[in-house]
Design a protein around this motif. Sequence first.
Motif, short mmCIF file in Angstrom:
data_model
loop_
_atom_site.label_atom_id
_atom_site.label_comp_id
_atom_site.label_asym_id
_atom_site.label_seq_id
_atom_site.Cartn_x
_atom_site.Cartn_y
_atom_site.Cartn_z
N CYS A 116 0.78 -1.30 0.08
CA CYS A 116 -0.08 0.22 -0.01
C CYS A 116 0.73 1.43 0.13
O CYS A 116 0.33 2.40 -0.28
CB CYS A 116 -0.91 0.01 1.37
N LEU A 117 2.22 1.12 0.47
CA LEU A 117 3.01 2.15 0.10
C LEU A 117 3.62 2.11 -1.47
O LEU A 117 4.07 1.23 -1.66
CB LEU A 117 4.32 2.01 0.94
N GLN A 123 8.63 2.29 0.94
CA GLN A 123 8.83 0.91 1.35
C GLN A 123 10.09 1.12 2.29
O GLN A 123 10.12 0.29 3.38
CB GLN A 123 8.65 0.10 0.38
N VAL A 124 11.12 1.50 1.54
CA VAL A 124 12.32 1.68 2.38
C VAL A 124 12.34 2.39 3.82
O VAL A 124 12.74 1.87 4.97
CB VAL A 124 13.62 2.27 1.50
N ALA A 125 11.40 3.49 3.80
CA ALA A 125 11.26 4.17 5.07
C ALA A 125 10.64 3.34 5.97
O ALA A 125 10.70 3.54 7.32
CB ALA A 125 10.65 5.25 4.71
N CYS A 126 9.66 2.61 5.37
CA CYS A 126 8.72 1.51 6.49
C CYS A 126 9.80 0.83 7.00
O CYS A 126 9.79 0.37 8.32
CB CYS A 126 7.95 1.01 5.60
N PHE A 127 10.53 0.03 6.40
CA PHE A 127 11.89 -0.80 7.11
C PHE A 127 12.54 -0.15 7.87
O PHE A 127 12.87 -0.65 9.16
CB PHE A 127 12.68 -1.58 6.05
N ARG A 128 12.94 1.01 7.67
CA ARG A 128 13.69 1.76 8.61
C ARG A 128 13.15 2.14 9.79
O ARG A 128 13.67 1.95 11.15
CB ARG A 128 14.46 3.14 8.01
N ASN A 129 11.75 2.56 9.93
CA ASN A 129 10.92 2.88 10.84
C ASN A 129 10.74 1.57 11.79
O ASN A 129 10.47 1.73 13.00
CB ASN A 129 9.46 3.52 10.40
N ALA A 130 10.62 0.54 11.27
CA ALA A 130 10.39 -0.66 11.73
C ALA A 130 11.59 -1.05 12.71
O ALA A 130 11.41 -1.38 13.96
CB ALA A 130 10.08 -1.81 11.04
N ALA A 131 12.85 -0.71 12.09
CA ALA A 131 14.04 -0.99 12.78
C ALA A 131 14.06 -0.05 13.97
O ALA A 131 14.60 -0.58 14.81
CB ALA A 131 15.32 -0.68 11.71
N LEU A 132 13.66 1.27 13.76
CA LEU A 132 13.88 2.13 15.00
C LEU A 132 12.84 1.56 16.27
O LEU A 132 13.39 2.01 17.46
CB LEU A 132 13.44 3.27 14.49
N LEU A 196 -11.44 0.07 -5.12
CA LEU A 196 -10.14 0.04 -5.77
C LEU A 196 -9.21 0.70 -4.94
O LEU A 196 -9.24 1.47 -4.36
CB LEU A 196 -10.31 0.63 -7.20
N SER A 197 -8.12 -0.32 -5.02
CA SER A 197 -6.79 0.25 -4.14
C SER A 197 -5.67 0.07 -4.78
O SER A 197 -5.50 -0.88 -5.38
CB SER A 197 -6.74 -0.66 -2.60
N PRO A 198 -4.66 0.92 -4.81
CA PRO A 198 -3.66 1.02 -5.44
C PRO A 198 -2.43 0.04 -4.91
O PRO A 198 -2.48 0.41 -3.59
CB PRO A 198 -3.43 2.23 -5.99
N HIS A 199 -1.42 -0.52 -5.45
CA HIS A 199 -0.32 -1.22 -4.77
C HIS A 199 0.94 -0.88 -5.54
O HIS A 199 0.70 -0.89 -6.83
CB HIS A 199 -0.70 -2.41 -4.38
N ARG A 200 1.88 -1.00 -4.79
CA ARG A 200 3.33 -1.04 -5.32
C ARG A 200 3.74 -2.72 -5.17
O ARG A 200 4.03 -2.63 -3.89
CB ARG A 200 4.18 0.00 -5.02
N TYR A 201 3.86 -3.47 -6.05
CA TYR A 201 4.15 -4.74 -5.72
C TYR A 201 5.86 -4.93 -5.65
O TYR A 201 6.59 -4.29 -6.10
CB TYR A 201 3.65 -5.95 -6.87
#
Length: 248
Positions: A116-117, A123-132, A196-201
């Motif tokens: 959904c990002l 998506q990279v920022a989501c990983f970094r936020n999870a790590a924090l 309808l929902s957009p996604h980046r696979y």
Amino acid sequence: METGTDVWNERVARGYDESSGHMYVPEVLDPAVDFLARRAGSGPVLEFAVGTGRVALPLSARGVRVAGIEKSEPMARELRAKPGGGDVALTIGDMTSSRAEGAFSLVYLVYNAITCLLSQEEQVACFRNAALHLEPGGRFVIEVFVPDLQRLPPGETARPFHVGDRHVGFDTYDLAAQRMVSHHYTIAEGRSSTFLSPHRYVWPAELDLMAELAGLEPSERWAGWNEEPFTGSSRSHVSVWRRPPDTP
């Protein structure tokens, strides 16, 4: 759930549980809750894009301390209104940058929420936020589909992903942009609705690189919550990365 566009509005939030009913059945939900509870151990957990609490609430009912980050206020209201909803510590905000209080043994994203990002940067920022948010040795878990491109015949851009009595869903692909749109057609209470929902696979190897950029290391990859082996023909995966115990 989160997205770069405002699709998770009041109407969608009110009907979300009904339209996603196939994700609530015990054979789908219970293995996910079991898997996450085992990885959480005795520590608190954080769900990114917690939505209406499909996974967070049964985890909390088991005695796990659960927090959630959710961008959509209508979805968050649905969660708060449910029995046990007040036990989930909720933060309204974006999973790429919002912070929940405390450190967690487990951060997780389910039901394809990472897609959904709508950009690689998000998506990279989501990983970094999870790590924090992770304590040393903590785990980050993602459940997401494997792009179904091998099953697209030449010239076709659409694939069904669910056909039920009250819900039909199919995805359309833009291969050049690594984008897709999920089309949901639902019949509930005698009425039909379209969503309808957009996604980046995103590919498993790409997710591994995002994890490495966030300082996380690979831990597990399964084809599903029942820990089936992941193979080249798997249509989804549950992947686990870990924050190294000695990370400052």
